[in-house]
Write an enzyme that holds these catalytic residues in place. Sequence first.
Site, PDB file in Angstrom:
ATOM      1  N   GLU A 230       8.348  -0.158  -4.736  1.00 35.96           N
ATOM      2  CA  GLU A 230       7.387   0.940  -4.894  1.00 35.96           C
ATOM      3  C   GLU A 230       8.137   2.269  -4.896  1.00 35.96           C
ATOM      4  O   GLU A 230       7.859   3.162  -5.703  1.00 35.96           O
ATOM      5  CB  GLU A 230       6.360   0.929  -3.752  1.00 35.96           C
ATOM      6  CG  GLU A 230       5.439  -0.274  -3.748  1.00 35.96           C
ATOM      7  CD  GLU A 230       4.370  -0.172  -2.676  1.00 35.96           C
ATOM      8  OE1 GLU A 230       3.894   0.942  -2.414  1.00 35.96           O
ATOM      9  OE2 GLU A 230       4.011  -1.215  -2.094  1.00 35.96           O
TER      10      GLU A 230
ATOM     11  N   GLY B 285       2.908   7.452   4.548  1.00 37.74           N
ATOM     12  CA  GLY B 285       3.526   8.328   3.549  1.00 37.74           C
ATOM     13  C   GLY B 285       4.933   7.968   3.110  1.00 37.74           C
ATOM     14  O   GLY B 285       5.698   8.843   2.703  1.00 37.74           O
TER      15      GLY B 285
ATOM     16  N   GLY C 141     -12.710   2.428 -12.316  1.00 35.02           N
ATOM     17  CA  GLY C 141     -12.721   1.130 -11.637  1.00 35.02           C
ATOM     18  C   GLY C 141     -11.780   1.089 -10.438  1.00 35.02           C
ATOM     19  O   GLY C 141     -11.102   2.067 -10.120  1.00 35.02           O
TER      20      GLY C 141
ATOM     21  N   HIS D 255       0.102   0.492  -6.507  1.00 34.68           N
ATOM     22  CA  HIS D 255      -0.587  -0.648  -5.894  1.00 34.68           C
ATOM     23  C   HIS D 255       0.438  -1.750  -5.624  1.00 34.68           C
ATOM     24  O   HIS D 255       1.259  -2.065  -6.500  1.00 34.68           O
ATOM     25  CB  HIS D 255      -1.681  -1.152  -6.845  1.00 34.68           C
ATOM     26  CG  HIS D 255      -2.488  -2.260  -6.254  1.00 34.68           C
ATOM     27  ND1 HIS D 255      -3.467  -2.030  -5.304  1.00 34.68           N
ATOM     28  CD2 HIS D 255      -2.441  -3.602  -6.435  1.00 34.68           C
ATOM     29  CE1 HIS D 255      -3.999  -3.189  -4.943  1.00 34.68           C
ATOM     30  NE2 HIS D 255      -3.389  -4.153  -5.615  1.00 34.68           N
TER      31      HIS D 255
ATOM     32  N   ASP E 203      -8.679   5.136 -13.350  1.00 31.56           N
ATOM     33  CA  ASP E 203      -9.957   5.326 -14.048  1.00 31.56           C
ATOM     34  C   ASP E 203     -11.086   5.051 -13.057  1.00 31.56           C
ATOM     35  O   ASP E 203     -10.845   4.965 -11.849  1.00 31.56           O
ATOM     36  CB  ASP E 203     -10.029   4.449 -15.316  1.00 31.56           C
ATOM     37  CG  ASP E 203     -10.018   2.965 -14.997  1.00 31.56           C
ATOM     38  OD1 ASP E 203     -10.128   2.602 -13.809  1.00 31.56           O
ATOM     39  OD2 ASP E 203      -9.899   2.158 -15.941  1.00 31.56           O
TER      40      ASP E 203
ATOM     41  N   ARG F  74      -9.369   6.191  -0.093  1.00 34.51           N
ATOM     42  CA  ARG F  74     -10.745   6.396  -0.540  1.00 34.51           C
ATOM     43  C   ARG F  74     -10.832   6.251  -2.058  1.00 34.51           C
ATOM     44  O   ARG F  74      -9.877   6.519  -2.775  1.00 34.51           O
ATOM     45  CB  ARG F  74     -11.237   7.782  -0.121  1.00 34.51           C
ATOM     46  CG  ARG F  74     -11.095   8.040   1.370  1.00 34.51           C
ATOM     47  CD  ARG F  74     -11.799   9.308   1.763  1.00 34.51           C
ATOM     48  NE  ARG F  74     -13.236   9.099   1.708  1.00 34.51           N
ATOM     49  CZ  ARG F  74     -13.945   8.617   2.717  1.00 34.51           C
ATOM     50  NH1 ARG F  74     -13.366   8.288   3.842  1.00 34.51           N
ATOM     51  NH2 ARG F  74     -15.252   8.472   2.608  1.00 34.51           N
TER      52      ARG F  74
END
Length: 220
Positions: free
Chosen positions: A177, A15, A146, A112, A144, A94
């Site tokens: 990030e 986190g 994908g 990402h 989305d 997930r």
Amino acid sequence: MPAPLKLGVLVSGRGSNLQAIIDAIEAKRLNAEIRVVISDVADAYALERARNHAIPTATINSKDYPSREAFDRAMVQCLRDHQVELVCLAGFMRILSPYFIQEYKNGIINIHPALLPAFPGLHVQRKTLQYGVKFSGCTVHFVDEGMDTGPIIVQAVVPVLDGDDEDALAARILRFEHQIYPRAIQLIAEGRLQIEGRRVLCKGFEEKARERANWGYINP
Ligand code: GRF
């Protein structure tokens, strides 16, 4: 000032991106409010971070549900119960079902640790080092159906150095990030983004972007 954007943050692990969002809100750099943090892992450290800031938490374990969609329905229900407007995936391990994506259409974002569309999926730093690219970075994108394929909102670039191992590269990227995730959320909170096909246009940023248009980096 408009009402704070209501966030739901989905986590599975340590986190640190959740913490960056919390810190940006507390520092008033981000006009948002985390309504709930949901984890699919009961002992995720991210839950402790949320509790430390009195943010409501929920654990929703996929093993308690007969199918992926049933699990996703439980998550969507929890998010709706907390009036969440924007879902932020922050190390959530997930894949979301089409049902979930449709329920929060253009209302789910992810971070990402690579410059998408390079190196989607898992084991990102291993793949980055094996390929031998000279730059990597991180990407915040809409989610989305994908795998890491949705329209890109913000990216940051970092060099890959000869001495890097997976941990060193991941750590260099992680610092960025923590900067770009709150920034992307703030752009959404300010209503600046417009999705045109695959491109996400950012209103009110054109001049600054043009000033930087000649920047470039060479490595080595
Ligand atoms: C980050 O590297 C993020 O890019 C990826 O999962 C990791 C989560 O780290 N999606 P943390 O749990 O936010 O520290």
